[in-house]
Design a protein around this motif. Structure first.
Motif, PDB file in Angstrom:
ATOM      1  N   PHE A  74       0.872  -1.169   0.000  1.00 45.97           N
ATOM      2  CA  PHE A  74       0.000   0.000   0.000  1.00 45.97           C
ATOM      3  C   PHE A  74       0.908   1.216   0.000  1.00 45.97           C
ATOM      4  O   PHE A  74       1.704   1.414   0.918  1.00 45.97           O
ATOM      5  CB  PHE A  74      -0.900   0.028   1.241  1.00 45.97           C
ATOM      6  CG  PHE A  74      -1.924   1.142   1.203  1.00 45.97           C
ATOM      7  CD1 PHE A  74      -3.133   0.960   0.566  1.00 45.97           C
ATOM      8  CD2 PHE A  74      -1.652   2.377   1.780  1.00 45.97           C
ATOM      9  CE1 PHE A  74      -4.071   1.987   0.509  1.00 45.97           C
ATOM     10  CE2 PHE A  74      -2.577   3.408   1.728  1.00 45.97           C
ATOM     11  CZ  PHE A  74      -3.786   3.205   1.091  1.00 45.97           C
ATOM     12  N   LEU A 333      -8.886   4.827  -2.771  1.00 48.27           N
ATOM     13  CA  LEU A 333      -7.690   4.066  -2.381  1.00 48.27           C
ATOM     14  C   LEU A 333      -6.461   4.495  -3.176  1.00 48.27           C
ATOM     15  O   LEU A 333      -5.372   4.668  -2.626  1.00 48.27           O
ATOM     16  CB  LEU A 333      -7.922   2.569  -2.585  1.00 48.27           C
ATOM     17  CG  LEU A 333      -8.623   1.778  -1.486  1.00 48.27           C
ATOM     18  CD1 LEU A 333      -8.866   0.353  -1.956  1.00 48.27           C
ATOM     19  CD2 LEU A 333      -7.788   1.773  -0.207  1.00 48.27           C
ATOM     20  N   LEU A 369      -6.637  -3.160   4.959  1.00 47.45           N
ATOM     21  CA  LEU A 369      -6.084  -2.696   3.691  1.00 47.45           C
ATOM     22  C   LEU A 369      -5.980  -3.847   2.689  1.00 47.45           C
ATOM     23  O   LEU A 369      -6.295  -3.684   1.501  1.00 47.45           O
ATOM     24  CB  LEU A 369      -4.712  -2.066   3.915  1.00 47.45           C
ATOM     25  CG  LEU A 369      -4.667  -0.731   4.655  1.00 47.45           C
ATOM     26  CD1 LEU A 369      -3.222  -0.287   4.852  1.00 47.45           C
ATOM     27  CD2 LEU A 369      -5.462   0.341   3.925  1.00 47.45           C
TER      28      LEU A 369
END
Length: 494
Positions: A74, A333, A369
């Motif tokens: 991420f 996102l 996540l």
């Protein structure tokens, strides 16, 4: 020319075409390219996409061709999300170049009877009361054809979207990222290398056949940066990673900005959008390729049911209702990662460090996540009184003979799971969707949310349409109502 014309022969258009053929629809794909592009930006496949492949029995075509990495990133944090905690048969990222995905998907689609016309460029359309007239340019001249529906899978510059007058609001680029396919004589010892400092960010991944993909964002690069050459790529690797990994033989370089856009609607009458035609995403973790294939998984059975005449009322409208929020959530996102990946001030690097520590030290944060990025966490809305599982993606429930739910979904129809021996009693009598598979069994699973379930109806795309914890006559009545609604004979079910 068939029930549906798809404009765009990339992975999204080809997977949609295959889904339509499974549903019994006639489909023609128009692709302006005469040959497949051997260089493509996408190379990351997430678990939910592999589950879609498994639900059609073709995962073994794709998975052996890629490299499995048991984690994902991420914002290119140093600490990666552990995909091993996900409830999936595919607890990893698959590094598989998009041209290979496209090649394998086209072969699968053609085997199902899809017609793919290469060198045929879409030039316009006119919607009528009962169809669409499509205009195209072929190598031997222009022509038109009539069809029931058109789906634009023709990328961020979609000509179909423009012809339908569908808006594409969003934000323009503020930074620029580059990628290159190269040879490395001294590659990093890990399958996915990443590094970040005040000079910028780089990543290095193996692509097979001795080729590595390197990419990065420069700390001082604006939205209009030029593509780097071999000398510049080597210098940028050294400035961030401390080495150029023995770089030589740059065979391909590409770049993109950070612009983000989302179509204001995924449907305009008989024209629909899927994939990059519906959403432009910053390429953070390869989410664009995966969300596009999942768009196709949602749309295919619904559009197929519509053209075959058994769709419940309003079924096709649920495509926008379900997938537009997913596009918006994915945009959020990727935009969040854009902020983390394109600024390298002391403050932004400190924020990265704080969040990096949270991924490593707070398992719930990392798991959240991972579910969002992987696609496993996508859930569609449920109505008042619906069971909590309705709308969620069904896992690959193991059944008593060792098989799993995904194998039951291969024909592309609904699946009725009967764990109490009552629901299947009405399946032969009640109105039911074509191709219904009924399995009277009991899963050998310990999932807390599935343990009290007595019966469940699974949609062709693997999401739960109905579930019940009741028994006896009440269960039979609920099952009959659910089957009738799925077949267009009653309200409530998508």
């Amino acid at each position: 020319m068939g029930d549906v014309v798809i404009v765009g022969g990339g992975p999204t258009g080809l997977w949609l075409a295959a889904e339509l053929r499974l549903a019994g629809a006639g489909v023609t794909v128009l692709e302006r390219r005469t040959e497949r592009d051997t260089h493509s930006k996408g190379f990351t496949v997430h678990p939910r996409t592999m589950e879609l492949w498994a639900s059609r029995g073709v995962d073994k075509l794709f998975v052996p061709r890629g490299t499995q990495v048991p984690s994902s990133h991420f914002g290119l944090f140093d600490t990666r999300m552990d995909y091993g905690v996900l409830d999936t048969p595919f607890p990893y990222v698959l590094l598989l170049a998009q041209p290979t995905v496209e090649e394998l998907t086209e072969g699968y689609a053609r085997d199902l009877g899809v017609t793919v016309r290469r060198g045929h460029a879409f030039t316009g359309l006119t919607q009528t009361a009962d169809g669409v007239v499509v205009r195209a340019e072929a190598p031997d001249g222009p022509y038109s054809l009539e069809t029931g529906f058109v789906v634009g899978c023709d990328g961020v510059g979609s000509a179909v979207r423009a012809a339908a007058g569908i808006g594409f609001p969003g934000t323009e680029s503020t930074a620029y990222t580059w990628i290159a396919d190269v040879t490395l004589d001294d590659p990093p010892p890990v399958a996915y290398f990443q590094a970040t400092n005040e000079a910028g960010q780089v990543l290095v991944v193996p692509m097979g056949a001795g080729v590595h993909r390197v990419g990065g964002i420069d700390g001082d690069a604006g939205a209009d940066a030029a593509l780097p050459g071999e000398k510049e790529i080597r210098a940028r690797l050294v400035s961030v990673a401390g080495t150029d990994f023995g770089l030589r033989d740059v065979v391909w370089v590409s770049g993109t900005g950070t612009a983000s856009h989302l179509a204001d609607r995924y449907r305009d009458g008989r024209v629909l959008l899927a994939g990059d035609a519906a959403h432009r995403l910053f390429p953070a973790g390869g989410m664009g390729l995966n969300v596009g294939l999942q768009d196709a998984g949602n749309l295919g059975w619904k559009l197929g049911a519509t053209v075959r005449g058994w769709a419940p009322g309003g079924l096709l409208d649920t495509y926008h209702q379900e997938r537009h929020p997913v596009g918006a959530a994915t945009l959020r996102l990727t935009r969040g990662q854009t902020a983390l990946m394109t600024t390298f001030t002391p403050e932004s690097l400190a924020l990265r460090a704080v969040l990096n520590d949270a991924v490593g030290q707070v398992p719930q944060f990392s798991h959240h996540l991972a579910r969002q990025v992987s696609g496993i966490g996508v859930s569609y809305g449920r109505g008042p009184g619906d069971h909590p599982l309705v709308g969620t993606r069904a896992p690959d429930l193991r059944l008593s003979d060792g098989t799993g739910l995904f194998g039951l979904l291969v024909p592309g129809g609904y699946v009725l799971l009967d764990f109490a021996g009552a629901a299947s009693a009405v399946a032969g009598r009640a109105a039911a969707p074509p191709g219904l598979t009924v399995r009277r069994d009991r899963p050998v699973e310990s999932r807390a949310d599935w343990r009290p379930v007595r019966a469940a109806l699974i949609r062709p795309d693997g999401h739960v349409a109905w579930a019940s914890e009741t028994d006896g006559d009440a269960l039979r009545s609920e099952a009959a109502t659910a089957l009738a609604a799925a077949a267009g004979g009653g309200p409530g079910l998508p």
